[in-house]
Motif scaffolding. Sequence first.
Motif, mmCIF file in Angstrom:
data_model
loop_
_atom_site.group_PDB
_atom_site.id
_atom_site.type_symbol
_atom_site.label_atom_id
_atom_site.label_comp_id
_atom_site.label_asym_id
_atom_site.label_seq_id
_atom_site.Cartn_x
_atom_site.Cartn_y
_atom_site.Cartn_z
ATOM 1 N N LYS A 98 0.840 -1.207 0.000
ATOM 2 C CA LYS A 98 0.000 0.000 0.000
ATOM 3 C C LYS A 98 0.875 1.257 0.000
ATOM 4 N N ALA A 99 1.951 1.218 0.818
ATOM 5 C CA ALA A 99 2.853 2.379 0.909
ATOM 6 C C ALA A 99 3.517 2.668 -0.437
ATOM 7 N N VAL A 100 3.929 1.586 -1.144
ATOM 8 C CA VAL A 100 4.590 1.762 -2.451
ATOM 9 C C VAL A 100 3.618 2.393 -3.446
ATOM 10 N N ARG A 101 2.368 1.866 -3.461
ATOM 11 C CA ARG A 101 1.360 2.415 -4.383
ATOM 12 C C ARG A 101 1.064 3.876 -4.048
ATOM 13 N N GLU A 102 0.973 4.154 -2.744
ATOM 14 C CA GLU A 102 0.675 5.531 -2.330
ATOM 15 C C GLU A 102 1.819 6.471 -2.699
ATOM 16 N N MET A 103 3.064 5.929 -2.633
ATOM 17 C CA MET A 103 4.212 6.772 -3.001
ATOM 18 C C MET A 103 4.148 7.135 -4.493
ATOM 19 N N ASN A 104 3.716 6.162 -5.328
ATOM 20 C CA ASN A 104 3.556 6.443 -6.768
ATOM 21 C C ASN A 104 2.519 7.542 -6.994
ATOM 22 N N MET A 105 1.413 7.451 -6.234
ATOM 23 C CA MET A 105 0.370 8.486 -6.344
ATOM 24 C C MET A 105 0.923 9.846 -5.932
ATOM 25 N N GLU A 106 1.691 9.823 -4.838
ATOM 26 C CA GLU A 106 2.296 11.057 -4.323
ATOM 27 C C GLU A 106 3.177 11.695 -5.398
ATOM 28 N N LYS A 107 3.922 10.825 -6.097
ATOM 29 C CA LYS A 107 4.832 11.288 -7.157
ATOM 30 C C LYS A 107 4.035 11.939 -8.303
ATOM 31 N N VAL A 108 2.930 11.264 -8.703
ATOM 32 C CA VAL A 108 2.081 11.794 -9.790
ATOM 33 C C VAL A 108 1.531 13.167 -9.404
ATOM 34 N N LEU A 109 1.032 13.268 -8.167
ATOM 35 C CA LEU A 109 0.445 14.537 -7.713
ATOM 36 C C LEU A 109 1.500 15.643 -7.612
ATOM 37 N N LYS A 110 2.711 15.246 -7.211
ATOM 38 C CA LYS A 110 3.801 16.226 -7.101
ATOM 39 C C LYS A 110 4.146 16.785 -8.486
ATOM 40 N N GLU A 111 4.244 15.857 -9.469
ATOM 41 C CA GLU A 111 4.542 16.283 -10.851
ATOM 42 C C GLU A 111 3.428 17.185 -11.392
ATOM 43 N N LEU A 112 2.179 16.812 -11.042
ATOM 44 C CA LEU A 112 1.008 17.581 -11.486
ATOM 45 C C LEU A 112 1.093 19.021 -10.968
ATOM 46 N N LYS A 113 1.417 19.142 -9.673
ATOM 47 C CA LYS A 113 1.536 20.484 -9.066
ATOM 48 C C LYS A 113 2.637 21.282 -9.750
ATOM 49 N N MET A 114 3.769 20.618 -9.996
ATOM 50 C CA MET A 114 4.909 21.286 -10.645
ATOM 51 C C MET A 114 4.516 21.792 -12.036
ATOM 52 N N THR A 115 3.851 20.899 -12.801
ATOM 53 C CA THR A 115 3.461 21.238 -14.182
ATOM 54 C C THR A 115 2.565 22.466 -14.204
ATOM 55 N N TRP A 116 1.494 22.438 -13.379
ATOM 56 C CA TRP A 116 0.490 23.506 -13.455
ATOM 57 C C TRP A 116 0.907 24.780 -12.733
ATOM 58 N N SER A 117 1.955 24.679 -11.901
ATOM 59 C CA SER A 117 2.430 25.918 -11.254
ATOM 60 C C SER A 117 3.177 26.796 -12.266
ATOM 61 N N THR A 118 3.694 26.155 -13.347
ATOM 62 C CA THR A 118 4.462 26.933 -14.343
ATOM 63 C C THR A 118 3.696 27.129 -15.655
ATOM 64 N N MET A 119 2.494 26.527 -15.774
ATOM 65 C CA MET A 119 1.733 26.599 -17.033
ATOM 66 C C MET A 119 1.059 27.967 -17.167
ATOM 67 N N GLU A 120 1.402 28.687 -18.248
ATOM 68 C CA GLU A 120 0.836 30.031 -18.439
ATOM 69 C C GLU A 120 0.171 30.163 -19.802
ATOM 70 N N PHE A 121 -0.823 31.056 -19.881
ATOM 71 C CA PHE A 121 -1.515 31.322 -21.153
ATOM 72 C C PHE A 121 -0.637 32.170 -22.073
ATOM 73 N N GLN A 122 -0.761 31.909 -23.385
ATOM 74 C CA GLN A 122 -0.104 32.755 -24.393
ATOM 75 C C GLN A 122 -1.187 33.629 -25.038
ATOM 76 N N TYR A 123 -0.848 34.881 -25.310
ATOM 77 C CA TYR A 123 -1.832 35.794 -25.913
ATOM 78 C C TYR A 123 -1.306 36.370 -27.225
ATOM 79 N N GLU A 124 -2.245 36.763 -28.102
ATOM 80 C CA GLU A 124 -1.877 37.495 -29.321
ATOM 81 C C GLU A 124 -2.870 38.645 -29.485
ATOM 82 N N PRO A 125 -2.411 39.808 -29.985
ATOM 83 C CA PRO A 125 -3.327 40.958 -30.083
ATOM 84 C C PRO A 125 -4.305 40.803 -31.253
#
Length: 576
Positions: A98-125
């Motif tokens: 259970k701990a190993v599976r939970e660690m994998n989930m933790e890793k996925v969620l950590k990567e998710l947070k990292m990805t979306w903390s830097t994801m920004e919109f691009q604009y054009e006039p």
Amino acid sequence: VENMELECKKFARDIRNLDKEIRAWDAFTGLDSKVKNMLMALKAVAELQNPAIRERHWDQLMQMTGVRFAMDSDTTLADLLQLNLHNFEDEVRGIVDKAVREMNMEKVLKELKMTWSTMEFQYEPHHRTNVPLLKSDEELIEILEDNQVQLQNLMTSKYIAFFLEEVSLWQRKLSTVDSVIALWFEVQCTWSHLESIFIGSEDIRAQLPEDSKCFEGIDVDFKELAYETQKTPNVVEATNKPGLSQQLEDIQSRLSLCEKALAEYLDMKRLAFPRFYFISSADLLDILSNGTNPQLVQRHLSKLFDNLAKIKFQPDSEQNPTKVGLGMYSREEEYVSFSEPCDCSGQVEVWLNHVLDSMRATVRDEMTEAVMAYEEKPREQWLFDYPAQVALSCTQIWWTTEVGIAFARVEEGYENAMKEYHKKQVTQLNTLVTMLIGQLSKGDRQKIMTICTVDVHARDVVAKMIAQKVDNAQAFIWLSQLRHRWADEERHCFANICDAQFLYSYEYLGNTPRLVITPLTDRQCYITLTQSLHLMMSGAPAGPAGTGKTETTKDLGRALGIMVYVFNCSEQMDYK
């Protein structure tokens, strides 16, 4: 732990090697079970060394074994052995798994947070107003879809309990991101389309004042929202702002009302000039927004007429074009003067109807004159006096007339009348061929080649009737031909084939080539299609691609002076 395990295994081997008689002793049994238990406990301790084990897992273990101690840097092996792990081998394995599976989930969620903390919109006039418009970012959409699938997979896991709240939160956030981006692009696209119409076109603003006013309110709201959103570059933060989704839905519903009003306005214009049904809404809007300026509408004329590419306008004293049309040019640069000047002022659908009427009246007047003048001079001179379409149609009218005269003479007893007419045809054809060898302008060459094409067919029909000894104008071989005739009383051209009769439509066709008429064209296509039209039905030529189904139908249209529309009826095309 590994060394201790090796020692225990050595003890176990030594015990097994003892004398068989000793095995019955209680001391042996006790020692053997103690060593085995120790081995199992050491295995469990080794498994519990897994880096995935968190404090919550130790708590579960203590709860299960009923022994409590503080898990910190001072914890000894003796503390762990007190747990009697040899009695809970399966439970320990379950907790570690259970701990190993939970660690994998933790890793996925950590990567998710990292990805979306830097994801920004691009604009054009925006090209006209410089309003920041959201730029389509395929990478963002792809990551969003992948992450939503990942979260969905986590939700189906039986080990989700500890992360349920966090995963649910991210699911809600990304679902909002997805729906807001989709809605934003929809609103943005509709706004961009309508902005150029309701703000950029004075003509349409004047004709739809209430809807223009309504759009101005939407315009202010959308611009405000766009500038406000640009201040928050992060995708998750920007899209999860409270009330944003409702604001976009409100703007979209108001835009829909403007679109509906515009669609009704376009339908009204289409009813006034039905050829507008056959052009795209974008082209129609361009025509309507420049409607009072015929010069700017000219580029769309070739979509509205078969071969009317531009109009010649009367110049004023300063040589600037006025709104009075003097004549029309085809795509091949053939020029035909209107019978009477055409007024191109006022609403676009009104003056386009004037152009349509002028075009038809001009072709009809030219035809009237050409039919009358046919016998006044040799044909090879006469055909240069008229537009290509008129010269060709009148040639066909006179062919029908002259064959009729030949039949009348045959009935009067003059047996060679048809043969003499055939000789005349051959002479006329040879004259045209001689002209083609000489010096001609591009337009005249095309005109004579087209007349030659039709003349060859006319000659072959007469030759066939002579070969079959036809002596009656009611014979099917003659009735089955597409025969043009001029009615002096009505001043109209009619086309007859079998028992069907069609009024010539006088659509200006320019100086275009015509198809060579083969027995298949004659029999299968012309007779069958004209019969179905005569019976108010439709026709469906069938056959492999590229065999000339469409071209033959278009050629029949040209023979009747009708505008032919070609649609590619794909699965995506609806009845509208």
